[in-house]
Design an enzyme around this catalytic site. Structure first.
Site, short mmCIF file in Angstrom:
data_model
loop_
_atom_site.label_atom_id
_atom_site.label_comp_id
_atom_site.label_asym_id
_atom_site.label_seq_id
_atom_site.Cartn_x
_atom_site.Cartn_y
_atom_site.Cartn_z
N HIS A 180 -16.77 21.68 -29.40
CA HIS A 180 -16.21 21.74 -28.05
C HIS A 180 -17.07 20.98 -27.06
O HIS A 180 -18.17 20.48 -27.39
CB HIS A 180 -16.03 23.20 -27.60
CG HIS A 180 -17.30 23.97 -27.45
ND1 HIS A 180 -18.07 23.93 -26.31
CD2 HIS A 180 -17.93 24.83 -28.30
CE1 HIS A 180 -19.11 24.73 -26.45
NE2 HIS A 180 -19.06 25.29 -27.66
N CYS A 196 -22.02 26.83 -32.33
CA CYS A 196 -21.01 25.80 -32.13
C CYS A 196 -21.63 24.42 -32.01
O CYS A 196 -22.82 24.26 -31.74
CB CYS A 196 -20.18 26.11 -30.88
SG CYS A 196 -19.13 27.57 -31.09
#
Length: 232
Positions: A180, A196
C-alpha cells in the site's frame, strides 16, 4: 658543586614547570555531510487529479536507488504480473516481460512483524479504508475506533493505507498483509511497518495501474532477521 644560589634557582624552575598545563590536542567533529541527490523525475511531483491531493516528494529527500525505473528483469522465470519483494534491498519488482521489470523502492516489515512467502493478489482498492486487525489493536488499544467491527478509518489524508492497496491472500484466506501507499521518502529502505510493504503514493498508483488480478506476490525471506527501526 651545588651552591645555595643554584639550588634556589632550580627550585624556582621546577615550581614553574609544575604549574604549567600540559598541551592538549583539540579534536573537532566534522558536521555530517548531507547527500546531494539529483533532481527528481517529474512523476514524483504533486498529483492533483485524485480524490485527495498528493504532495510532491521533496527534492533532496529520495535516494536515486529507490526511484521508480524500468530495469532488466532479474526474475526471468516468473510470468508477467508477478511481484517480487526483496526486503533486505527494500526493492519491489513488477515483472513486465521476460526481459524487463519495473523497480520501486519500498519500506518493509520490522523484525517480529515481517511476512514472507508467496501469496495471491486477490484484489486492489483505490483510496481504501484502513481496517485495523485485532492483533494490532491488542498492541495499540487506541486504534479500536478503526477496527473491522467499527468500519475502519475513512480514506484520505491521515489514512496510513494511502492512495492504493493490493490485498494478499493465501489459499483463499486473507493474510492481512498489504502492499500500500502513504510511505514517506525517509522510510524507503527501512524496516518500519507491522509487516506490510509500503510505497510512495506516486509509486503505488503506478503499480496499481499495472497490477494483474490473481498474480503471485513473492516476499523473499530476510537475511537480516534482527532488523528493527520502529513499528507503525
Amino acid at each position: 658543586m651545588l651552591t645555595r644560589r643554584k639550588f634556589i634557582a632550580l627550585g624556582a624552575v621546577a615550581g614553574l614547570a609544575a604549574c604549567t598545563q600540559p598541551e592538549t590536542t583539540i579534536v573537532t567533529r566534522k558536521a555530517p555531510v548531507t547527500p546531494q541527490y539529483p533532481s527528481l523525475p517529474a512523476f514524483y511531483g504533486a498529483i492533483t487529479d485524485e480524490p485527495y491531493p498528493i504532495q510532491a516528494i521533496p527534492e533532496g529527500k529520495l535516494a536515486p536507488e529507490y526511484w521508480r525505473r524500468e530495469v532488466a528483469n532479474p526474475w526471468r522465470d516468473h510470468p508477467r504480473g508477478t511481484i517480487v519483494v526483496d526486503p533486505d534491498a527494500a526493492i519491489l519488482h513488477f515483472i513486465e516481460t521476460s526481459d524487463r521489470a519495473m523497480r520501486y523502492g519500498v519500506s518493509v516489515g520490522a523484525a517480529g512483524f515481517a511476512w514472507e512467502g508467496t501469496a495471491r493478489l486477490q484484489f486492489c482498492r483505490k483510496w481504501p479504508r484502513w481496517k485495523v486487525p485485532e492483533t494490532m489493536i491488542a498492541r495499540k488499544p487506541e486504534l479500536e475506533p478503526y477496527s473491522v467491527a467499527n468500519g475502519g478509518m475513512e480514506p484520505g489524508p491521515g489514512n496510513p493505507m494511502g492512495a492504493r492497496a493490493l490485498y494478499l491472500f493465501q489459499d483463499g484466506i486473507d493474510t492481512l498483509y498489504r502492499v500500500h501507499g502513504d510511505a514517506s521518502s525517509q522510510e524507503l529502505g527501512r524496516a518500519v511497518s507491522s509487516g506490510c510493504i509500503r510505497m510512495l503514493n506516486q509509486d503505488v498508483i503506478d503499480l496499481h495501474s499495472r497490477a494483474v488480478h490473481g498474480a503471485s506476490v513473492i516476499v523473499l525471506p530476510s537475511m537480516q532477521p534482527d532488523r528493527l527501526s520502529g513499528v507503525y
